[in-house]
Design a protein around this motif. Structure first.
Motif, short mmCIF file in Angstrom:
data_model
loop_
_atom_site.label_atom_id
_atom_site.label_comp_id
_atom_site.label_asym_id
_atom_site.label_seq_id
_atom_site.Cartn_x
_atom_site.Cartn_y
_atom_site.Cartn_z
N VAL A 1 51.82 -3.33 14.43
CA VAL A 1 51.03 -2.54 13.50
C VAL A 1 50.84 -3.32 12.22
CG1 VAL A 1 50.97 -0.43 12.13
CG2 VAL A 1 51.85 -0.37 14.47
N SER B 1 49.50 12.83 20.47
CA SER B 1 48.25 13.26 19.88
C SER B 1 48.54 13.97 18.57
CB SER B 1 47.45 14.17 20.82
OG SER B 1 48.10 15.42 20.97
N LEU C 1 46.54 9.40 20.08
CA LEU C 1 46.97 8.34 19.18
C LEU C 1 47.02 6.99 19.88
CD1 LEU C 1 49.93 10.23 17.45
CD2 LEU C 1 47.58 10.00 16.64
N PHE C 2 46.97 5.94 19.09
CA PHE C 2 47.17 4.60 19.63
C PHE C 2 48.59 4.49 20.20
CE2 PHE C 2 44.21 3.76 15.99
CZ PHE C 2 43.11 3.43 16.76
N SER D 1 51.34 3.85 17.84
CA SER D 1 51.77 4.95 16.97
C SER D 1 52.90 5.77 17.56
CB SER D 1 50.59 5.88 16.68
OG SER D 1 49.57 5.21 15.98
N LEU E 1 52.03 7.12 11.76
CA LEU E 1 50.61 7.19 11.46
C LEU E 1 50.35 6.55 10.10
CD1 LEU E 1 49.81 10.87 12.54
CD2 LEU E 1 49.85 8.81 13.93
N GLN F 1 47.68 5.11 7.06
CA GLN F 1 46.57 5.78 6.39
C GLN F 1 45.27 5.64 7.18
OE1 GLN F 1 44.54 4.62 2.41
NE2 GLN F 1 46.24 5.98 1.83
N ASP F 2 45.02 4.46 7.76
CA ASP F 2 43.80 4.26 8.54
C ASP F 2 43.79 5.18 9.76
OD1 ASP F 2 42.92 2.42 6.76
OD2 ASP F 2 43.43 0.66 7.98
N HIS F 3 44.97 5.37 10.38
CA HIS F 3 45.05 6.27 11.53
C HIS F 3 44.74 7.69 11.11
CE1 HIS F 3 48.18 3.24 13.29
NE2 HIS F 3 46.96 2.77 13.31
N LEU F 4 45.25 8.09 9.95
CA LEU F 4 45.01 9.46 9.46
C LEU F 4 43.53 9.67 9.20
CD1 LEU F 4 48.05 9.68 7.03
CD2 LEU F 4 47.77 11.03 9.11
N LEU G 1 41.07 8.18 10.69
CA LEU G 1 40.42 8.26 12.00
C LEU G 1 40.61 9.64 12.60
CD1 LEU G 1 38.90 6.74 14.23
CD2 LEU G 1 41.12 6.09 15.18
N ILE G 2 41.81 10.17 12.50
CA ILE G 2 42.08 11.52 13.02
C ILE G 2 41.23 12.54 12.28
CG2 ILE G 2 43.84 13.32 13.22
CD1 ILE G 2 45.89 10.99 13.52
#
Length: 466
Positions: free
Chosen positions: A29, A266, A272-273, A276, A294, A296-299, A301-302
């Protein structure tokens, strides 16, 4: 029926940050450069504040660990960005709240710009101890006794918001009255839940939240799925302060019903990736930990993938689902990451009375290059009992060891590589051998026993796709 019990007292996440970073590094990550600031990492810093033609930042910091009872110090610092020095004669207006409940809001004075407040948890109302003076009747320490706040402060784990304004700077008479700025810190919330398996036996789950208190924890034995929820503000103002959300689910390693090679995660229905969702079977000897991480970029995207025609929720609903997908090779590192060992086996489905070849490669932990002429001892253990041991020399760095399991050789199984290259270093791979339809199915539990980072016992699958 769901039963919940509190377990232990909250502790500050900053003591766990190195372990979290280690998890993310092993996962591949990308870690933002400012991850040391923000939710749960023990310190949060405001953006630069313009005060009389200079830039001032305010940081809020809590100690590495925050276990009750006892006195712990809260520190607020105003720093001149140009000189790097702290400001002088700063009067702060400081408020602390949790879940929109204000704990206190009061003026404090720091002659050297560094405000140190000893917080002492106690029942009853908030009480201040120190000296009051100055244009805002602010509290401060006279040097003889510490500035102290006593009461139900930091009573539970979860997200705490600090609103801060500067009222004076440089001189007590220099009143500036800045806007109010927000900082956020998290107390680790630890809870235990008693759920029932498919045969209605009680199973103890644990949940450690490094962001905010979790609710609605549930295990579904039919779906082999764990669900829980945490409060979350999806507004841009709040999300900009969140570098990472970290949740940790744990359950017994002998709970075979939920021990799988991997898990699918999820958040609010968005898958999720794989990076994650991380398995950790080394931190606690008799428990498996599964981490949700998770960034910030993942958040974002969600957030973008949630239904646009509906209002954004005020929470994150996590779902952890068992998966039987396994990808070879599994990878483990020795303590200090001097050596990397890759392992796979053929056939993938282990059957009694049939030879299984355990194929491995011993590599340089830093470069990943195979290490020629590597001596090793290959050990198989079941239920804490050694059932096989052989020593060998991997001339080209890779080799295989055959073994034939008997009908009665089932249960938790560990493959251990001992004394690699005569260094005394070792690493382990764990899996569960379970009878099924006359054969034996090996469910991978973990890899990486023997790895360590900064004193934290972490062994994680790396490069396996899990």
């Amino acid at each position: 029926m769901l039963h919940t019990t509190r377990s232990g007292m909250p502790a500050m996440l900053s003591g766990m940050v190195f372990s979290v970073l280690f998890v993310m590094l092993l996962s591949g990550v990308v870690i933002p450069t400012d991850i040391a600031h923000g939710h749960g990492f023990g310190i949060d810093t405001t953006p630069p504040i313009t005060i009389q033609n200079r830039e001032i930042t305010i940081s809020v910091e809590l100690p590495e660990y925050f276990d009750m009872p006892g006195s712990k110090q809260l520190t607020v610092t105003a720093t001149d960005e140009e000189t790097g020095n702290t400001a002088r004669n700063v009067t702060y207006l400081l408020g602390i709240s949790r879940a929109d409940d204000v704990i206190f809001r009061e003026h404090f004075f720091a002659p050297d710009g560094i405000l140190r407040i000893d917080t002492v948890y106690a029942q009853g109302g908030i009480k201040f101890s120190g000296v009051q003076d100055g244009p805002f009747d602010a509290w401060y320490s006279d040097g003889l006794a510490p500035l102290e706040v006593t009461g139900p402060i930091f009573e539970t784990g979860g997200l705490y918001t600090f609103d801060i304004a500067i009222k004076t700077i440089d001189e007590l008479e220099n009143v500036v009255n800045t806007d109010t700025y927000l900082a956020d810190l998290t107390l680790v919330d630890v809870e235990e839940f008693i759920e029932q398996d498919s045969e209605e036996n009680d199973v103890k789950f644990g949940l450690r939240s490094y962001f905010d208190s979790a609710t609605r924890f549930e295990y579904d034995p039919e779906k082999k799925q764990v669900t829980f929820e945490i409060p979350f503000d999806w507004s841009e103002k709040r999300m900009s302060h969140v570098p990472v959300v970290h949740e940790e689910v744990r359950f017994p390693k002998d709970f075979a019903e939920f021990l799988y090679p991997s898990y699918v995660g999820s958040a609010n229905g968005v898958e999720l990736f794989k990076a994650s969702v991380q398995i950790d079977d080394y931190t606690i000897d008799d428990e498996r930990l599964v981490h949700f991480i998770l960034l910030q970029d993942h958040l974002r995207l969600i957030k973008n993938q949630q239904k646009s025609d509906e209002p954004l929720p005020d929470s994150i609903i996590f779902v952890l689902s068992a998966s039987d997908e396994v990808k070879f090779p599994l990878t483990a590192f020795t303590r200090g990451e001097d050596f990397q060992v890759d392992l796979s086996w053929d056939p993938v489905e282990i059957e009694p009375g049939q030879k299984t070849n355990f194929v491995f490669t011993i590599r340089n932990g830093a470069t990943g290059e195979p290490m020629r002429n590597s001596e090793y001892t290959f050990v198989i253990l079941q239920n804490d009992r050694e059932i096989h041991r052989v020593s060998g020399l991997a001339q080209v760095g890779g080799d295989f060891e055959p073994y034939e399991f008997a009908e009665d050789q089932t249960g938790p199984t560990v493959i251990r590589f001992e004394n690699i290259r005569n260094t005394g270093l070792e690493t382990e791979f764990g899996f569960m051998v379970i009878p099924e339809f006359g054969g034996i199915v090996a469910f991978v539990l973990a890899a990486g026993v023997g790895a360590a980072a900064l004193g934290s016992r972490y062994g994680l699958l790396r490069g396996s796709g899990l």
